[in-house]
Design a protein around this motif. Structure first.
Motif, PDB file in Angstrom:
ATOM      1  N   SER A 389      -0.765  79.595  93.846  1.00  0.00           N
ATOM      2  CA  SER A 389       0.133  79.165  92.838  1.00  0.00           C
ATOM      3  C   SER A 389      -0.474  77.867  91.999  1.00  0.00           C
ATOM      4  N   GLY A 393       3.207  74.361  92.378  1.00  0.00           N
ATOM      5  CA  GLY A 393       3.959  75.285  93.335  1.00  0.00           C
ATOM      6  C   GLY A 393       3.659  75.324  94.546  1.00  0.00           C
ATOM      7  N   PRO A 394       4.154  75.931  95.511  1.00  0.00           N
ATOM      8  CA  PRO A 394       4.373  75.858  96.919  1.00  0.00           C
ATOM      9  C   PRO A 394       2.884  76.298  97.470  1.00  0.00           C
ATOM     10  N   SER A 396      -0.773  76.031  96.451  1.00  0.00           N
ATOM     11  CA  SER A 396      -1.668  75.659  95.519  1.00  0.00           C
ATOM     12  C   SER A 396      -3.152  75.409  96.201  1.00  0.00           C
ATOM     13  N   ASP A 400      -1.630  75.669 102.197  1.00  0.00           N
ATOM     14  CA  ASP A 400      -0.450  75.667 101.740  1.00  0.00           C
ATOM     15  C   ASP A 400       0.177  77.069 101.599  1.00  0.00           C
ATOM     16  N   HIS A 404       3.271  78.336 103.521  1.00  0.00           N
ATOM     17  CA  HIS A 404       4.503  78.671 102.658  1.00  0.00           C
ATOM     18  C   HIS A 404       4.918  80.031 103.190  1.00  0.00           C
TER      19      HIS A 404
END
Length: 415
Positions: A389, A393-394, A396, A400, A404
Motif C-alpha cells: 500500500s 495504508g496498512p 506499506s 506490515d 495485515h
C-alpha cells in the motif's frame, strides 16, 4: 550506488538490506499491478543507470526481457528467488486446458488499421510448423469462446502463409510458418474500432524471441486487456509453469534477503559488514513474523480454513500455514475467469458455508462483489497480494503487509 527493483514488495526488501548505501528505484510502485505494467522510457533510463537490477524471477515479470534489452543495461541482474523451491501449477490452474481447441485467448482494444502478428524461431526452429487461429469481435474471451471452439474444430479453416492478411471473421485460419525464415509475419487488418478476441492453438510466447508478438503500424507493442492463461507467469522462455508469488511465505523471504545481501556485497564489498548486519536484523524479524502468523492461524478450526480471493496469489501462504485458497482468476490479474469457474466456486462457497470472501488491492473487485451477493458471504476485507500500500495504508512494508493479511483473514474466518 544506484539499484533498481521491479516491484514494491521486492523494493522494500532491497531497501532494508541496502540501507543508506544504495539509491533505490522501484519500477512498479505501491498499489501498482506488475501483471499489467508497461515500461516507460523513464524506466528504461533508470534501468540503464543501475548497477544491479533485482527481479523476482519465476516468470513474474513477463515484460522484463524487453525492458532490459531496450535499456542497454550493462549491470548485474539478480533473481531474488534463486534457490527457492517453487510451487508448480496444479493441473487446471491454467485456463484453456481440458480438451479445448485453443491453448491461449486474449482480448485487445484495437483501432482501425493494420497490425503485425509475428512468429519467431526459438533455438533455430518454430515451436510448431503450423497453428490455428480465430479472430472475433467480442468484449471478452467468454463471450466468443463457444464460437471460437466450433470454428477451430471445423474442417473449413482458411490457409494463410507469411505476409498474408488476417481479419476478424467467422472462420478459423490455418497458419503455416515459413521454415526458411527466422520470422513469419501476418498482417491483421482491423476495420472497426472495438475489442477483438484472438484464440490460438499455441501460446504466443512460444514464438516470441527478441520482440513482442503483436505490434501496431508504428511498431509499438500491443498488449491484451485480458488473456487466458496469463503469459507473464508461465510458459515464457523457459520459466516453467510455477507460481511466482514466493514472497507470500516468510521462510522464502529469508532466501530473498540472503540473495540480495550477497549480490550487494559482491558489487560493493567495502560495505559488507553493513549489508550482513542489515540482513541478520531483518531475518530475525521475519522469523518473529512467521511464528506470530502461525500462532494466529492455529486458532482457526481446520474446517474453516478456506479463503476465497480475487486471483490465485496465495499458494505459498496457504502451504505454509495450512489454509486452502480459492480464486476465480488464475495466477495473474490479466487472466479472465470463465463462467464455469465462477459457478463452480459459488457452489463450493455455499456447500462449505464459507462466510467471507476477500478483495485485493490491485484487482477489479466487481466479480468478488457479485460472488458475495450470490452466496451471502460477506466481503471479509482487502488483502495485499502483489503490491504494498501507500505510506498511509496498512501494508506499506512487507512485514506490515503480512501482518495485515493474516489479521484480516483470521478475523473473517473466526467470525
Amino acid at each position: 550506488m544506484p539499484v533498481t527493483a521491479t516491484f514494491s514488495i521486492l523494493g522494500d526488501l532491497v531497501k532494508n538490506i541496502g540501507g543508506e548505501h544504495i539509491i533505490l528505484n522501484t519500477l512498479v510502485g505501491a498499489d501498482g499491478d506488475a501483471h499489467v505494467y508497461q515500461p516507460t522510457p523513464a524506466d528504461a533510463h533508470a534501468v540503464s543507470a543501475a548497477r544491479l537490477v533485482f527481479v523476482n524471477g519465476l516468470g513474474f515479470e513477463g515484460w522484463l526481457e524487453r525492458l532490459i534489452k531496450a535499456s542497454g543495461f550493462e549491470g548485474v541482474q539478480v533473481d531474488a528467488t534463486e534457490g527457492i523451491e517453487a510451487i508448480p501449477f496444479e493441473k487446471g490452474d491454467e485456463h484453456g486446458e481440458g480438451g479445448q481447441a485453443f491453448e491461449w485467448a486474449g482480448v485487445f482494444e484495437l483501432s482501425p488499421g493494420s497490425y503485425k502478428w509475428s512468429f519467431a524461431k526459438i533455438d533455430g526452429k518454430y515451436a510448431d510448423p503450423a497453428m490455428g487461429m480465430v479472430i472475433l469481435q467480442a468484449d471478452g474471451v467468454e463471450a466468443a469462446e463457444e464460437k471460437a471452439e466450433k470454428l477451430l474444430k471445423s474442417s473449413n479453416a482458411v490457409a494463410r502463409n507469411h505476409n498474408d492478411v488476417l481479419v476478424a471473421q467467422d472462420t478459423a485460419y490455418a497458419l503455416t510458418f515459413d521454415g526458411s525464415r527466422e520470422l513469419t509475419v501476418f498482417s491483421v487488418n482491423i476495420y472497426k474500432e472495438g475489442r477483438y478476441a484472438f484464440f490460438t492453438g499455441h501460446m504466443p510466447v512460444e514464438f516470441e524471441a527478441d520482440e513482442h508478438f503483436f505490434k501496431d503500424a508504428a511498431g509499438k507493442d500491443v498488449e491484451p486487456l485480458a488473456q487466458r492463461p496469463d503469459t507473464g507467469h508461465h510458459g515464457h522462455h523457459g520459466h516453467g509453469a510455477v507460481d511466482p508469488h514466493a514472497w507470500q511465505n516468510p521462510e522464502n523471504v529469508v532466501t530473498y534477503v540472503n540473495n540480495i545481501a550477497a549480490s550487494l556485497i559482491k558489487i560493493d564489498p567495502a560495505n559488507k559488514a553493513a549489508y550482513n548486519r542489515n540482513r541478520d536484523v531483518y531475518v530475525a524479524e521475519l522469523k518473529t513474523l512467521d511464528a506470530s502468523i502461525q500462532a494466529r492461524i492455529n486458532k482457526v478450526p481446520e474446517s474453516k480454513r478456506t479463503v476465497v480471493t480475487s486471483h490465485d496469489a496465495f499458494g505459498y501462504f496457504a502451504k505454509r500455514y495450512g489454509l486452502k485458497f480459492e480464486a476465480p482468476q488464475g495466477m495473474s490479474t490479466e487472466s479472465e475467469a470463465s463462467a464455469k469457474d465462477v459457478a463452480k466456486l459459488i457452489m463450493q462457497i455455499k456447500k462449505e458455508a464459507i462466510s467471507a470472501v476477500f478483495v485485493e488491492s490491485i484487482t477489479d473487485n466487481r466479480l468478488m462483489e457479485q460472488i458475495s451477493r450470490e452466496t451471502g458471504a460477506k466481503i471479509g476485507g482487502t488483502l495485499y497480494s502483489d503490491a504494498l500500500s501507500g505510506p498511509e495504508g496498512p501494508a506499506s512494508t512487507y512485514l506490515d503487509m503480512m501482518r495485515h493479511n493474516s489479521l484480516v483473514i483470521l478475523e473473517a474466518l473466526s467470525s
